[in-house]
Design an enzyme around this catalytic site. Structure first.
Site, PDB file in Angstrom:
ATOM      1  CE  LYS A  12    -109.634  56.341 109.551  1.00 39.60           C
ATOM      2  NZ  LYS A  12    -109.548  57.738 109.165  1.00 39.60           N
ATOM      3  CB  ALA A  98    -118.053  60.595 109.421  1.00 44.74           C
ATOM      4  CB  SER A 104    -112.102  51.891 105.086  1.00 46.04           C
ATOM      5  OG  SER A 104    -112.012  52.969 104.197  1.00 46.04           O
ATOM      6  CG  ASP A 137    -108.920  54.295 105.449  1.00 45.25           C
ATOM      7  OD1 ASP A 137    -109.589  53.715 104.587  1.00 45.25           O
ATOM      8  OD2 ASP A 137    -109.320  55.283 106.089  1.00 45.25           O
TER       9      ASP A 137
HETATM   10  O1  C5P Z   1    -107.985  55.165  98.871  1.00 40.18           O
HETATM   11  P1  C5P Z   1    -109.311  55.813  99.039  1.00 40.18           P
HETATM   12  O2  C5P Z   1    -110.345  55.275  98.096  1.00 40.18           O
HETATM   13  O3  C5P Z   1    -109.798  55.861 100.437  1.00 40.18           O
HETATM   14  O4  C5P Z   1    -109.089  57.330  98.630  1.00 40.18           O
HETATM   15  C1  C5P Z   1    -110.131  58.191  98.307  1.00 40.18           C
HETATM   16  C2  C5P Z   1    -109.545  59.387  97.607  1.00 40.18           C
HETATM   17  O5  C5P Z   1    -108.793  60.188  98.531  1.00 40.18           O
HETATM   18  C3  C5P Z   1    -108.558  59.053  96.494  1.00 40.18           C
HETATM   19  O6  C5P Z   1    -109.210  58.835  95.283  1.00 40.18           O
HETATM   20  C4  C5P Z   1    -107.702  60.303  96.464  1.00 40.18           C
HETATM   21  O7  C5P Z   1    -108.379  61.332  95.789  1.00 40.18           O
HETATM   22  C5  C5P Z   1    -107.638  60.702  97.927  1.00 40.18           C
HETATM   23  N1  C5P Z   1    -106.451  60.150  98.592  1.00 40.18           N
HETATM   24  C6  C5P Z   1    -105.204  60.692  98.292  1.00 40.18           C
HETATM   25  N2  C5P Z   1    -104.092  60.191  98.912  1.00 40.18           N
HETATM   26  C7  C5P Z   1    -104.196  59.200  99.811  1.00 40.18           C
HETATM   27  C8  C5P Z   1    -105.454  58.648 100.135  1.00 40.18           C
HETATM   28  C9  C5P Z   1    -106.566  59.159  99.501  1.00 40.18           C
HETATM   29  O8  C5P Z   1    -105.086  61.608  97.479  1.00 40.18           O
HETATM   30  N3  C5P Z   1    -103.099  58.753 100.409  1.00 40.18           N
END
Ligand code: C5P
Length: 292
Positions: A12, A98, A104, A137
């Site tokens: 995406k 990237a 995801s 995501d």
């Molecule tokens: O949810 P995901 O594992 O993709 O997120 C990776 C990291 O990115 C989280 O641990 C957080 O540090 C940051 N993040 C965030 N706010 C979001 C999505 C991600 O702070 N809405």
């Protein structure tokens, strides 16, 4: 692998990523408009008696719980009950860390693939809940539609394809270095205006893209994470400006980077810009063009 199922796992771009503030749970409240891009990794699934046997074409990726695909499979098997196992092969074509959501997507496609192997054992709502636990995501990748997401990114409203993007070509360029997503979000505390976005921008871009005119929508594209990431990697704004100065209708960073995308009128223009990009910045890295 007997009776194996093969699934394509697309990526995406974030047409817009507007961070609204830091939450008490450490995540950030945001609104984002996500566009599926038909460039793919591939996953193969087959049932075995027990356990998870994951293989991957990319040697730098772990094949244990450190891989989101393994975690997705483990969650699914736990929900499906004891005495089940799965063999999975992940053929990686897309760059890692990237900003285009490839990892995801791999996790979401694992949930979709295993659910199909297990005759839709879980409902769409149950899959969505597991997906949200795997990453912000991941739920977006349970379908192939554009989406407007809120919360930490897991609350997805599916949208119809945007008229303004019909027959538009996209160029993706990635210089070859990864960006840590947690780092990029943490850095926002040093950029107060990027950390406290004004809500409503994602809907404004969605409305503009429904109007059918991409040039008129260009000013609405935005990514809060460009500020910290461009500061740390100064080559990125140079490339973005180069893309803009050489025919892109819009050029932006996707997610936490470092992939940049450019939208162009057709594939020939996109290929032309791709060639110019490599002439200017060298042959290293990864780039692709495709029609949206
Ligand atoms: O949810 P995901 O594992 O993709 O997120 C990776 C990291 O990115 C989280 O641990 C957080 O540090 C940051 N993040 C965030 N706010 C979001 C999505 C991600 O702070 N809405």
């Amino acid at each position: 692998m007997s009776t194996a199922l093969t699934f394509a796992s697309h990526c995406k771009v974030n047409l817009l990523l507007n961070i609204l503030g830091r939450r008490d749970d450490g995540f950030h409240e945001l609104e984002t408009l996500m566009q599926p891009v038909p460039l793919h990794d591939q996953l193969q699934f087959g049932r075995i008696g027990q356990g998870i046997e994951l293989t991957c074409s990319e040697p730098s990726l772990p094949t244990d719980q450190g891989n989101l695909v393994h975690r997705a499979a483990s969650m699914f098997l736990k929900a499906a009950g004891n005495g089940c196992g799965v063999k999975i092969h992940l053929e990686k074509n897309l760059p890692l860390a990237a900003g285009i959501g490839a990892g995801s997507a791999n996790a979401a496609v694992t949930l979709r693939g295993l659910n199909e192997l297990w005759n839709n054992f879980l409902s769409d709502d149950e899959l969505c809940k597991l997906a949200a636990e795997l990453g912000s995501d991941v739920p977006f990748f349970l379908t192939d539609s554009p989406g407007l997401a809120h919360g930490r990114g897991e609350q997805v409203e599916l949208l119809a394809p945007f008229p303004a993007l019909k027959d538009i070509a996209i160029l993706l360029v990635n210089s070859g270095f990864g960006v840590s997503t947690p780092w990029a979000y943490r850095e926002l505390s040093n950029y107060p205006d990027a950390l406290d976005g004004r809500p409503g921008r994602a809907q404004a871009l969605a409305d503009a893209l429904k109007g059918g005119n991409l040039s008129a929508s260009a000013e609405f594209f935005y990514n809060s994470l460009e500020q910290p990431v461009f500061k740390k990697y100064p080559v990125l704004p140079v490339i973005r400006d180069f893309l803009n100065d050489n025919g892109a209708i819009v050029a932006r960073m996707s997610g936490s980077g470092a992939t940049l995308f450019a939208l162009l009128h057709d594939r020939a223009e996109a290929e032309n810009l791709r060639a110019k990009y490599h002439e200017k910045f060298g042959q290293a890295g990864w780039s692709r063009t495709v029609l949206l």
